[in-house]
Design a protein around this motif. Structure first.
Motif, short mmCIF file in Angstrom:
data_model
loop_
_atom_site.label_atom_id
_atom_site.label_comp_id
_atom_site.label_asym_id
_atom_site.label_seq_id
_atom_site.Cartn_x
_atom_site.Cartn_y
_atom_site.Cartn_z
N ILE A 26 1.22 -1.14 -0.33
CA ILE A 26 0.29 -0.06 0.23
C ILE A 26 1.22 1.48 0.33
CG2 ILE A 26 -1.37 0.79 1.58
CD1 ILE A 26 -2.76 -1.10 1.65
N HIS A 27 0.28 1.85 -0.59
CA HIS A 27 1.16 3.68 -0.89
C HIS A 27 1.81 4.30 0.23
CE1 HIS A 27 2.47 7.61 -2.34
NE2 HIS A 27 3.31 6.77 -3.02
N PRO A 28 3.25 5.20 0.67
CA PRO A 28 3.44 4.98 1.45
C PRO A 28 2.38 5.89 2.62
CG PRO A 28 5.47 4.72 -0.15
CD PRO A 28 3.59 4.24 -0.28
N SER A 29 1.59 7.10 1.48
CA SER A 29 0.78 7.74 1.96
C SER A 29 0.08 7.32 3.09
CB SER A 29 -0.37 8.52 0.47
OG SER A 29 -0.87 8.04 0.24
N ALA A 30 -0.68 6.19 3.05
CA ALA A 30 -1.19 6.09 4.19
C ALA A 30 -0.71 5.88 5.24
CB ALA A 30 -1.55 4.63 3.81
N ARG A 31 0.99 5.57 5.57
CA ARG A 31 1.61 5.85 6.91
C ARG A 31 1.65 7.04 7.03
NH1 ARG A 31 5.75 2.31 8.91
NH2 ARG A 31 5.47 0.63 7.53
#
Length: 399
Positions: A10-15
């Motif tokens: 999942i894209h780092p934008s979620a973290r």
């Protein structure tokens, strides 16, 4: 503090969203995991984020008692047993809008490529032939695009197609307001007969299973093009193969299939492989850097909103309660069976411990009721334990 487990790169934008909200216990896995490994990874997890290859069935969910909320970082939610999740008091969120532009751009690009016979010409040049003929190659301008399913993606495809000079018609089971100069058709048969390019944007289900079958394909214009970037079960692949072989259809593009490979090394099993006038892509309609970043942010924000406030607006399996400002010192999230007396039991138990409810927000969905209760005083573990053990309670949390 919530423990968050993410799968499938999942894209780092979620973290970034989770960490900015104060949740830094985030574990990421690059791929989907097998059943036993998945159970181990979910042990103690409060939040799980998945894409399309991780399957959360009833058995996996039952083995994850700490799980509070699920995020599908994609459009589809078929990989989750939604009823089982709701039965455990676990809402499921997805990203229905974030990849709209990416899918729409790919569909229009495929329409233009197939109208110009680019896939065939490209293959011929690679094989050493200089096939410069214009036979069977057409401009998009002036051609009719027929859109089946005029939702978020379908309508965006229409908008882009008009910019390329195409005439746009659409068919939907629900009345939809046209965008631009798009025109609705009175029937699916009428759309098929009028369209030079037909593109599908409908959900999976009994009503759409093999929607494009031999009969529907026969109703299409000779030399038309079919594009499917919706769900693999919508098109009868054998019927499509026959129409392409006979020349009734000039080309096709498919991004989804009835049965899709489970790993990068597994080949697609389809009679369409090897056909020069067919574009086959591995379910990548929404796979752009922009869309993945948007999806990561959109779903993570919904998960954070639930963790911090109990908001379930946009959940696909749960009673929807919009974000509400906290009115008391404590907030109880109570998921219960939708039966008479459930609210009375909650109110009575809270009152018995000298606590005052200052605001409540209740919604129901089928057998499930969900209420957010703001309490004037401090709610202790005793009250939460009693609520959790009550016969009407499915789940109870304090936020």
């Amino acid at each position: 503090m919530a423990r968050i487990v993410l799968f499938e790169n999942i894209h780092p934008s979620a973290r970034e969203v989770f960490v900015a909200a104060g949740y830094d216990d985030v574990v990421s896995h690059a791929t989907a995991l097998s059943s036993d490994a998945l159970r181990d990874a979910l042990r103690g997890a409060h939040v799980v984020g998945i894409r399309s290859r991780t399957h959360l069935d009833a058995a996996v969910l039952a083995d994850s008692p700490d799980l509070r909320v699920i995020g599908c970082f994609c459009i589809g939610t078929n990989q989750v047993d939604l009823d089982a999740a709701a039965g455990q008091g676990v809402p499921v969120f997805n990203a229905p809008f974030s990849n709209t532009r990416s899918v729409a751009e790919m569909v229009l690009a495929e329409a233009i490529l197939l109208l110009r016979r680019i896939p065939e010409k490209n293959a011929r040049v690679h094989q050493g032939f200089w096939d410069k003929t214009a036979e069977g190659a057409y401009e998009a301008r002036g051609k009719t695009l027929g859109i089946i399913g005029y939702g978020n993606i379908g309508s965006q495809v229409g908008t882009l197609a008009e910019l390329a000079g195409m005439q746009v018609i659409f068919h939907d089971v629900e009345a939809k307001l046209p965008r631009g100069n798009a025109k609705p058709t009175v029937s699916l048969k009428r759309l098929l007969a009028q369209s030079d390019v037909v593109t599908l944007h409908v959900p999976a289900g009994r009503g759409t299973h093999n929607l494009i079958n031999a009969q529907a394909i026969a109703a299409m214009k000779p030399g038309a093009i079919l594009i499917n970037a919706s769900r693999g079960t919508v098109v009868d692949i054998d019927a499509l193969h026959a129409a392409l072989e006979s020349g009734h259809l000039a080309g096709a593009a498919l991004d989804v299939f009835p049965v899709e490979p489970k790993s990068p090394d597994e080949p697609l099993d389809s009679p369409l492989r090897g056909m020069p006038n067919v574009i086959l892509t591995p379910h990548i309609g929404g796979s752009t850097q922009e869309s993945q970043e948007n999806i990561g942010r959109e779903v993570a924000e919904k998960l954070v909103a639930y963790l911090q406030s109990g908001a379930t607006k946009g959940s696909v399996n749960f009673p929807e309660v919009a974000y509400q400002e906290r009115a008391g010192k404590s907030r109880i999230l109570h998921v219960h069976r939708n039966v008479p007396g459930a609210m009375g039991a909650l109110s009575s138990l809270v009152a018995e411990h000298g606590l005052n409810i200052v605001a409540q927000h209740l919604q129901t969905r089928g057998p499930i009721g969900y209420v957010i209760s703001d309490i004037e005083g401090e709610v202790g573990e005793t009250v939460i334990s009693l609520l959790r053990s009550h016969p009407v309670t499915i789940r109870c949390d304090l936020v």
